[in-house]
Design a protein around this motif. Structure first.
Motif: not given
Length: 529
Positions: A24-25, A27, A55, A228, A231
């Motif tokens: 999930k990078s 983000l 996160a 977003l 993410y």
């Protein structure tokens, strides 16, 4: 390097060590793009178990001076970004989990003091010449460090809303916390020391009280997740890939755990997906008993026939909801729309931003919501389920007279007088009447396109019940007769559309006579060619 100021990367490393880790990078690409701008104030709210803390830990590991994390990020999506090294481990980061502070504090009244003391002590160790003993407030300390070093801070607050949500009736604790947030983030002075502020929790910013403290924040929520959306939580593509790797039936995974619509994405609950991949067992992994305590009393208040709406959603339908009315205040809930919006934020309901409707998102939540209302003595629900089971049994027995009487009874008892003579009310009645069928059938398909038209309702049995339960094709008529409904089913060849998906098929024609207020029904078994 400390626990709360410039933390190391150990928390994020735990996630990377897991058997299943979904990158999930991306983000970070977004947060890098807004650093030190007016858009650098972010509040990202999602239900429990959606990966919010993962996160937050990832952001802390990436930005913190106390971490050496180039190696851990080198294989992730963010490493391909042109600015990857520009921001890597370059900032003073303050990472606070308010839930942890509350759990380790005597009471909610002392949480702000505990946070302030803990962070100030670490700041003094890191910048001994910048902070004197007379500095007792965190915003003042950050401002002084910025003056001495020229370095702005990245502030990450996990479970930011816990004092608003779980200590909602504690006005003193709330007031002190709101003043703390206002001092940290509101006005001109914070812009001098804030590089990025990232808040995560379950509820969006409260529209009263905290809004004045945090109205400079961009919000990303279950109602409007914006950029977003992919993410937090797993996207459909990510789940499909996992299903292939772990040899799980993707369609079954989707049926059990999909249903949250965030912008252009179908989003799955990560904890449930990881659990079913590793265990291979399709069941509910939801365990939020505290949420049960919160929502069932609200449902029992039955604002504007809320209970009927809940039954209808459990039966596979959706209901209109005005989400703008909810003030994100769990104490002063005053309407059906407030309750439904709160349930969306908790993850009990999905939300279609385009159609502005709420619905039960998947089989896992349907089971848990049913358990929740059953466990809290919702007698109407228990009685209704019995009525629904009797209706399903009569349908399977092809007892058309009993089916007509049961539908008439449900129509009389569960549809408001205003809606009773509305043509759509018969459709709503049928949607809720077959609630008990949800155990054996997929969510009913309304207006299923067929070769020559649209069948009103189609119930297709789940694969494990295919040999014991027939598919049901239901056609509704208003002020006509049940035989007309049956002729339409046959004339337009509705059964042809589901022959590949089921075993036996029952054809059900239902009519409501507005003048006599009576329902008629005919049931026939479809004879395959």
């Amino acid at each position: 390097m400390g626990r709360f100021v410039n933390p190391d990367n150990s928390a994020f490393q735990v996630a990377l060590n897991s058997r299943i880790y979904v990158d999930k990078s991306g983000l970070i690409e977004y947060t890098n793009s807004v650093l030190d701008t007016t858009n650098a104030y972010i509040c990202n709210s999602r239900p429990r178990r959606f990966g919010k803390s993962y996160a937050a830990n990832m952001l802390a590991a990436y930005y913190s001076k106390g971490a050496d994390s180039e190696k851990m990020f080198s294989g992730l999506e963010i490493s391909k970004d042109a600015d990857f090294r520009k921001h890597l481990n370059k900032y003073d980061v303050i990472h606070v989990d308010v839930q942890w502070f509350l759990a380790n504090c005597d009471d909610a009244d002392h949480v702000v003091a505990f946070i302030t003391k803990s962070v100030l002590n670490e700041l003094r160790d890191i910048y001994p010449g910048a902070l004197t003993d007379e500095v007792t407030h965190l915003p003042d300390a950050l401002s002084r460090v910025r003056e001495k070093t020229g370095q702005k801070f990245i502030v990450i607050i996990d479970e930011w809303d816990v004092l608003i949500r779980d200590a909602a009736s504690n006005n003193k604790a709330q007031a002190e916390y709101i003043n703390f947030l206002r001092g940290m983030f509101k006005g001109t002075e914070p812009t001098k020391y804030i590089q990025l502020a990232y808040l995560t929790g379950i509820l969006p910013i409260k529209k009263e009280k905290t809004q004045s403290a945090l109205n400079n924040f961009d919000e990303f929520t279950m109602l409007s997740a914006g950029k977003l959306a992919p993410y937090i939580g797993f996207t459909e593509d990510e789940v499909q890939k996992l299903a292939g790797e772990y040899h799980q039936d993707f369609d079954k995974v989707k049926r059990w755990y999909d249903g949250y619509l965030l912008k252009d994405y179908q989003v799955y609950n990560p904890r449930a997906v990881v659990s079913v991949m590793l265990r291979g067992e399709f069941k509910s992994y939801w365990s939020e008993t505290a949420s049960y305590e919160a929502i069932v009393p609200l449902i029992n208040m039955n604002y504007d026939v809320l209970k009927t709406d809940i039954i209808e959603m459990l039966s596979g339908s959706s209901v209109k909801v005005n989400t703008a009315a909810f003030k994100n205040d769990t104490v002063n809930i005053e309407s059906k729309d407030d309750v439904l919006t709160y349930m969306i934020h908790l993850g009990y309901l999905g939300y279609d931003q385009t159609k502005k409707v709420a619905f039960v998102p998947n089989e896992e939540i349907r089971q848990e919501l049913t358990i929740a209302v059953q466990s809290k003595n919702w007698n109407e629900m228990l009685i209704f389920q019995q009525e629904s089971e009797s209706l399903l049994e009569a349908t399977l027995d092809m007892d058309s007279a009993t089916v007509a009487l049961q539908i008439e009874k449900i129509h009389n008892e569960y549809v408001s007088v205003i809606q009773y003579h509305n043509e759509n009310s018969l459709s709503s009645v049928l949607a809720i009447a077959y609630l008990s069928a949800m155990q054996y059938y997929f969510k009913p398909i309304r207006k299923l396109p067929t070769g020559r038209g649209f069948a009103d309702f189609v119930f297709v049995p789940k694969p494990e019940y295919k040999t014991d339960y027939p598919a049901l094709i239901v056609e509704l008529k208003w002020n006509q007769n049940a035989q007309t409904a049956m002729r339409q089913i046959k004339r337009k060849r509705y059964p042809a559309s589901i022959l590949n998906y089921t075993g036996d098929i029952l054809l059900v024609g239902i009519n409501y006579d507005k003048n006599t207020k009576e329902h008629q029904c005919v049931i026939e078994k479809y004879m395959k060619e």
